[in-house]
Design an enzyme around this catalytic site. Structure first.
Site, mmCIF file in Angstrom:
data_model
loop_
_atom_site.group_PDB
_atom_site.id
_atom_site.type_symbol
_atom_site.label_atom_id
_atom_site.label_comp_id
_atom_site.label_asym_id
_atom_site.label_seq_id
_atom_site.Cartn_x
_atom_site.Cartn_y
_atom_site.Cartn_z
ATOM 1 N N ASP A 1 48.968 -43.492 3.938
ATOM 2 C CA ASP A 1 47.553 -43.399 3.594
ATOM 3 C C ASP A 1 47.357 -42.380 2.478
ATOM 4 O OD1 ASP A 1 44.886 -43.993 3.759
ATOM 5 O OD2 ASP A 1 44.504 -42.423 5.246
ATOM 6 N N GLY B 1 33.518 -37.516 9.032
ATOM 7 C CA GLY B 1 33.505 -38.875 8.503
ATOM 8 C C GLY B 1 33.239 -39.814 9.645
ATOM 9 N N GLY B 2 33.501 -41.043 9.409
ATOM 10 C CA GLY B 2 33.148 -42.072 10.376
ATOM 11 C C GLY B 2 33.628 -41.795 11.785
ATOM 12 N N MET B 3 34.870 -41.466 11.932
ATOM 13 C CA MET B 3 35.407 -41.402 13.276
ATOM 14 C C MET B 3 35.939 -40.036 13.676
ATOM 15 S SD MET B 3 34.636 -44.318 14.063
ATOM 16 C CE MET B 3 35.361 -44.665 15.666
ATOM 17 N N GLY B 4 35.798 -39.079 12.836
ATOM 18 C CA GLY B 4 36.341 -37.792 13.222
ATOM 19 C C GLY B 4 35.674 -36.661 12.470
ATOM 20 N N VAL C 1 36.225 -32.539 11.075
ATOM 21 C CA VAL C 1 37.165 -31.465 10.806
ATOM 22 C C VAL C 1 36.443 -30.139 10.954
ATOM 23 C CG1 VAL C 1 38.823 -30.543 9.167
ATOM 24 C CG2 VAL C 1 38.256 -32.971 9.128
ATOM 25 N N LYS D 1 41.183 -31.066 13.669
ATOM 26 C CA LYS D 1 40.576 -32.384 13.502
ATOM 27 C C LYS D 1 40.429 -33.040 14.862
ATOM 28 C CE LYS D 1 42.713 -32.574 9.108
ATOM 29 N NZ LYS D 1 43.130 -33.394 8.004
#
Lengths: 972, 213
Positions: free
Chosen positions: A217, A103-106, A108, A124
């Site tokens: 979250d 995804g945007g910043m990480g 997996v 991750k």
């Protein structure tokens, strides 16, 4: 497609003017400083900048976060860089095998732990490292707490740390499964099955809460369902991870924690891309500030404390989505700040309504093995209430724990009554008013509507205490009406219009009110109340015919339902009377208002707020010089003072009315004193910046002006202008109005230059904001035209007026007479009285059709026509002077507004002075003695009047001299 | 990495690019849709390669594709990439221009009412309608930003249109990462704001009193 040959690309060597660069640096420094601050600290930091920079900064803050992202950005930046692109590398004891998702910043990865024993894990990796030893240490500590969170429904955090090159990584139990929403849809689980899964989620969350860990979250991509031996099992991912990351600097440290969805990854690429796009909003942000708003709880948006109640809210969102297939708040078509405002202020559409109104109703229902109608019915009641409770804006109004929520859902499943209660009516109306303040401010009656309605409800339930059941019915219907109204206003949400534009209140009413009323055909109780309320709303928007129609229907319905003394029937009757008054039909309004006052006295007794209100409304219809008017206002004031421990805003309004009468009677000192008292009250009750406070200040300015305290008055007007400016910025209609008023005061002082300047600015700003054809633009333009006319520039005035008329009359052809009226005045100044007479005769006929005799618009025209007639060369039989006298006399007889009445008197005197009959000259002299003298002694500031007075004095005295009767020359 | 395979792939792509450029010249429908993503991907890959090799102390080769593409894109001779900053500046500007042309073409197509639809949608459009509008608004906003601050505009161009990272920009232009990041964050927010205003995505800030009568 040629490259710019001059682009030598030494960055920073561009040809830029120093001032532009300076501005940019200033903006940059200020902006970067701001985003470093916690959200609650920002407003005060913003204060220190000038308004222009401040507005720019606010807009940039709104655009800064993920929600400000342009669609094209993802396409331009594409897949982010990742140094771990190539597989076959290790981090700590973990060997990376395969990428699972990113995804945007990480990203997996699937990884193996190979040093001690073989174990498949989800690894991750965050793109950005901390680069900060202290935070790394903290991260290690927190991680150990999380690692102890051992629950079958929570994916265990196994390990984590910081790699040699400073990148943060987490190792989690590998979970294969589908996000809970996707799972439920795929299996077409019905509502009870969904609810049972949901309860499992709640229990797991509750377990974590009891271990003092908040998820922060929760969302479908973090709640997976795996099937173990054919049985669905909930697995929550990423517990507490948001908190782990919370103290990082904002921009570079967002961390997308993805579900380890190996299934999803195996699917086709294009599907994965679609998924990524649709779940772009799923991006997690580590800081509350950068939370994805669609999932964020109000306290996260507001930067307030995040507690277990925040998770409860997130569970509410999840429940909503499981039930309806949609999230309660959608980012579609909204800017980030709009969405945030919606989340903090607006209750979600009830799930039972959402499944009916949202687009693929069939599909949603089918995924729940139901039909749309059945589904809606299943959700109505308990589930609507449970969801509303979980999604309460205030954390303390939500369920006390995730378990509490689960238990209520269980009660619903087993058919027990749920514990959650719907919000009370006053609470909802309070929220409604808070939410719609600006709309309410637009139509004051709308505010009156909500408040009056609350008052009525309280009052009515008191009055009917002996009949409890009836009271309950009333309250319930009142609540239903409120719901329908709120629903109606929710339609103003841009996401509900095809082109994403915000519906105006007018359009909304036009399009939806009939239909909403129709829907209530089988509930006359609710229907009649709604008719009444909508009648008031239409009234507030000057749609009088529609308003009257609704009132009359409501009244007939109420009388059928509850007889003539029904409290609501009384209210409707009263509103009909007020409507007649507003239409200028005093002859009809007065007896109606008297009857209403009597009826209220009979039903509520002498000492009641409603009686005081009736008195005030009746007083408003009486002529300003009527002694009864003052008596009524004073009686109302006594009642209010009796009832209220502290002066209320109603009391202030009574006093304000009395002060206005004082002003009219030229008891200016008393008026100034009273206005000052009212001002103190209103400022204490509502604060000095409240619109009411500003209005009273405006009145005070007017009284001061009339009492000759010109400097003081103008200072107040100038203060008002500044207050409004700083509150609304230069470019706002409120400021346009203030400019207009200040321009008018200056004009009344004869300060043409200042008047022209202010009015011109009013006109220009107004043009820019609302267009040439808006009534406020037209209003200021006409004032400006008047100033130009009076300062000896009739041609400029005419040009301005023509432009306004051209723009306005397309939209509002009925206003033609007003333009023609002013044009006629200009024609006189330009030496064309014959043209003026022709136009004014026509206009007068038209106006008499529209308004009752004595209306000031009619009177104004009569005065103008008289003036024009007097400018014409007369016939031998003085036909024109006689006609002029007739018009003046009509205006003088009915008119109560002072400048116009004064002009009428002056004009009449002048006209009579021209006639040969001795009794006419005698009458003229009488008029002058009785009326003009005092008017002049008052020092009327209206320039028209002043001119007229002196001209008349000259002519009357001249005429009187000519008729050789003994002259009595009054002073001044 | 296997250099031979690399070269093979590149010349294959270069051949394809040349072919589609020819089709574009002949006005063949769909050529632009095909070319833009192809060029875009390649240019960015080359830009990236460039840096990577530089870091690994390799000399940058001017590949066949670069020659082919830039000859046409930039209308000049082969690009000297010795001046790396100049190279990236050129790439970013060229890409911006390609994208803006593309966006304008899309817009024209959309507005070309009355005409028979041009059958080029066999290829998924590279930019959605919204994205195309954003590109055009961004073009205007960038021009304005350039007047305000040349460097910030440059950073955005390099980031958006040459696909360079903050780190890469800092390296190539001998600036500190902090400076580049500051420019980027500010300029991005400013541009988003400008684009949003341009496209009428109004913010609810500064609620204006609605005027009723």
């Amino acid at each position: 497609m040629a490259e710019d040959p001059h682009d030598s690309s030494g960055v920073g060597d561009g040809q830029v003017t120093p001032s532009a660069t300076g501005d940019w640096r200033r903006l940059q420094d200020a902006f970067l400083e701001l985003i470093e601050l916690e959200p609650p600290d920002r407003p005060s930091a913003l204060e220190s900048h000038d308004p222009a920079l401040r507005r720019e900064l606010i807009a940039m803050l709104g655009a800064h976060g993920d929600e400000g992202e342009l669609e094209v950005e993802s396409c331009l930046l594409g897949e982010p860089d990742n140094p771990f692109d190539a597989m076959d590398w290790s981090i700590g004891p973990y060997r990376v095998v395969q990428e699972l998702g990113r995804g945007g910043m990480g990203t997996v990865y699937l990884a193996h732990r190979s040093d001690v024993y073989e174990q498949e894990v989800a690894l991750k990796i965050m793109r950005w490292g901390f680069g900060d030893g202290e935070l790394e240490e903290r991260f290690r500590r927190e991680r150990q707490i999380l690692a102890r969170l051992d629950h079958p429904n929570i994916a265990q955090l196994l390990d984590g740390g910081v790699s040699d090159d400073g990148r943060l990584y987490l190792v989690m139990q590998k979970v294969e499964g589908l996000p809970i929403t996707a799972y439920c849809d795929q299996r077409r689980l019905d509502i009870p099955a969904r609810l049972r899964l949901f309860c499992e989620v709640c229990e797991a969350v509750d377990f974590a809460h009891r271990n003092l860990i908040v998820h922060r979250d929760l969302k479908p991509s973090n709640i997976l369902i795996t099937e173990i031996g054919g049985k669905a099992q909930v697995k929550l991912l990423d517990f507490g991870i948001a908190k782990l990351l919370e103290e990082e600097p904002s921009d570079q440290t967002r961390f997308e924690v993805m579900g380890t969805r190996s299934e999803a990854v195996d699917k086709t690429r294009s599907e994965a891309v679609d998924k990524t796009r649709s779940e772009a909003v799923d991006k997690t942000r580590s800081e509350a500030l950068w939370m994805t708003p669609e999932h964020a709880a109000p306290e996260q948006i507001l930067g307030r404390a995040v507690t277990t109640a925040t998770d409860t809210y997130a569970l509410g969102i999840l429940l909503y989505e499981l039930l309806t297939g949609e999230r309660p708040f959608s980012a579609a078509g909204l800017s980030r700040s709009q969405l945030e405002a919606v989340i903090c202020d607006r209750p979600p559409t009830a799930p039972s309504l959402a499944v009916r109104s949202h687009s693929p109703a069939e599909e949603v229902a089918r995924a729940r093995s139901d039909s749309p109608l059945k589904l809606a019915r299943r959700l109505r009641g308990d589930l609507d209430t449970i969801v509303a409770r979980a999604l309460a804006k205030e954390p303390e109004r939500r369920y006390g724990s995730a378990r509490g929520l689960a238990e209520d859902v269980q009660r619903h499943l087993t058919g027990l009554p749920v514990l959650a209660r719907p919000d009370s009516l006053p609470y909802r109306l309070g929220r409604f008013v808070a939410r719609h303040t600006w709309q309410v401010a637009a139509g004051v009656a709308l505010l009156g509507l909500a408040i009056a309605f609350t008052v009525t409800t309280v009052r009515q339930s008191k009055a009917l205490e002996r009949e409890r059941d009836e009271a309950r019915v009333e309250r319930q219907t009142a609540e239903q009406v409120a719901d329908v109204l709120v629903e109606l206003f929710e339609q103003a949400n841009p996401s509900h219009t095809p082109d994403g534009r915000k519906l105006t209140v007018d359009e909304l009413l036009e399009q939806h009110s009939d239909q909403v009323i129709q829907r209530l055909e089988d509930q006359p109780e609710v229907q009649s109340r709604l008719r009444h309320m909508l009648g008031r709303v239409h009234f507030a928007h000057s749609r009088y015919d529609k308003s009257r129609e609704l009132y009359q229907q409501a009244l007939a319905q109420r009388r059928r339902l509850a007889g003539p003394d029904d409290p609501l029937a009384l209210t409707v009757e009263h509103d009909l009377a007020v409507l007649a008054r507003e239409l200028g039909d005093r002859a009809r309004a007065e007896p109606l208002l008297r009857a209403s006052l009597e009826a209220h006295r009979r039903v509520y007794g002498e000492v009641d707020e409603s009686v005081a209100q009736c008195m005030q409304d009746l007083a408003a219809v009486l002529p300003v010089d009527s002694p009864e008017k003052v008596e009524l206002l004073e009686a109302g004031l006594v009642i209010r003072r009796e009832l209220e421990p502290e002066p209320s805003i109603q009391t202030a309004s009574s006093l304000n009315d009395l002060a206005l009468i004082d002003m009219w009677h030229r008891r200016l000192e008393a008026a100034v004193d009273r206005f000052q008292e009212v001002r103190a009250m209103v400022e204490r009750l509502l604060g000095p910046e409240h619109p009411h406070a500003l209005a009273v200040k405006g009145n005070l300015a007017a009284a001061l002006m009339k009492s000759g305290s010109f400097v003081e008055a103008r200072a107040l007007e100038e203060e008002l202008l500044e207050q409004k400016r700083s509150a609304y910025g230069d470019e706002s209609m409120v400021v346009v109005k203030a400019l207009n008023n200040l321009g008018n005061s200056s004009a009344n002082l004869g300060d043409w230059e200042a008047a022209e300047d202010k009015l011109r600015r009013a006109v220009e700003t107004s043009r820019k904001l609302v267009g040439d054809d808006h009534w406020l633009t037209v209003n200021s333009a006409r004032n400006l035209a008047m100033v130009l006319e009076l300062s000896g520039r009739p041609r400029d005035a005419l040009a301005l007026l023509d432009r306004s008329a051209a723009a306005r009359l397309d939209k509002e052809p009925t206003e033609e007479p007003f333009f023609a009226n002013q044009r006629a005045a200009l024609a006189m100044r330009l030496g064309k009285p014959d043209q003026a007479v022709r136009d004014l005769r026509r206009i007068l006929d038209e106006l008499k059709e529209l308004f009752p005799e004595g209306d000031y618009r009619v009177a104004q025209t009569q005065v103008k026509l008289g003036e024009a007639l007097l400018l014409m060369p007369d016939e031998a039989d003085h036909r024109l002077a006689r006609e002029a006298a007739e018009h003046y006399r009509a205006a003088y007889a009915f008119q109560t507004l002072d400048p116009v009445r004064a002009e009428a008197a002056c004009g009449l005197a002048r006209a009579l002075a021209r006639l040969p009959e001795p009794q006419a000259v005698e009458e003229a002299r009488q008029l002058f003695d009785d009326c003009l003298g005092p008017y002049q002694a008052w020092g009327l500031v209206h320039p028209d009047t002043r001119v007229a007075v002196s001209r008349a004095a000259e002519q009357v005295l001249g005429g009187a001299d000519a008729s050789s009767s003994s002259p009595t020359r009054p002073d001044g | 990495m296997d250099e031979e395979a690399d070269q093979k792939r590149e010349s294959a792509v270069a051949g394809e690019v040349t072919e589609w450029l020819g089709k574009l010249k002949r006005g063949e429908p769909g050529a632009l849709e095909k070319l833009v993503p192809m060029l875009y991907g390649e240019l960015r890959r080359i830009a990236r390669e460039n840096l990577r090799r530089e870091r690994a102390q390799h000399t940058l080769r001017t590949t066949a594709l670069v020659n082919e593409a830039y000859l046409r894109l930039l209308g000049g001779g082969p690009i000297s990439v010795e001046d790396r900053s100049r190279f990236f500046g050129a790439v970013s500007r060229a890409m911006q221009r390609v994208l803006a042309d593309y966006a304008r073409a899309r817009r024209r197509k959309k507005r070309g009412s009355g005409q028979a639809p041009i059958p080029l949608e066999e290829v998924e459009p590279f930019l959605s309608e919204q994205q195309a509008e954003e590109i055009l608004a961004l073009e205007d906003a960038l021009a304005r930003l350039e007047k305000l601050d040349h460097r910030a505009a440059k950073v955005v161009r390099l980031r958006f249109f040459a696909g360079l990272t903050i780190e890469e920009i800092a390296q190539s232009f001998q600036l500190s990462e902090r400076t580049v990041r500051r420019d980027w964050i500010t300029a991005r927010a400013w541009l988003r704001k400008e684009v949003a205003a341009d496209l009428g995505i109004m913010s609810v800030l500064g609620p204006e009193e609605r005027q009723g009568r």
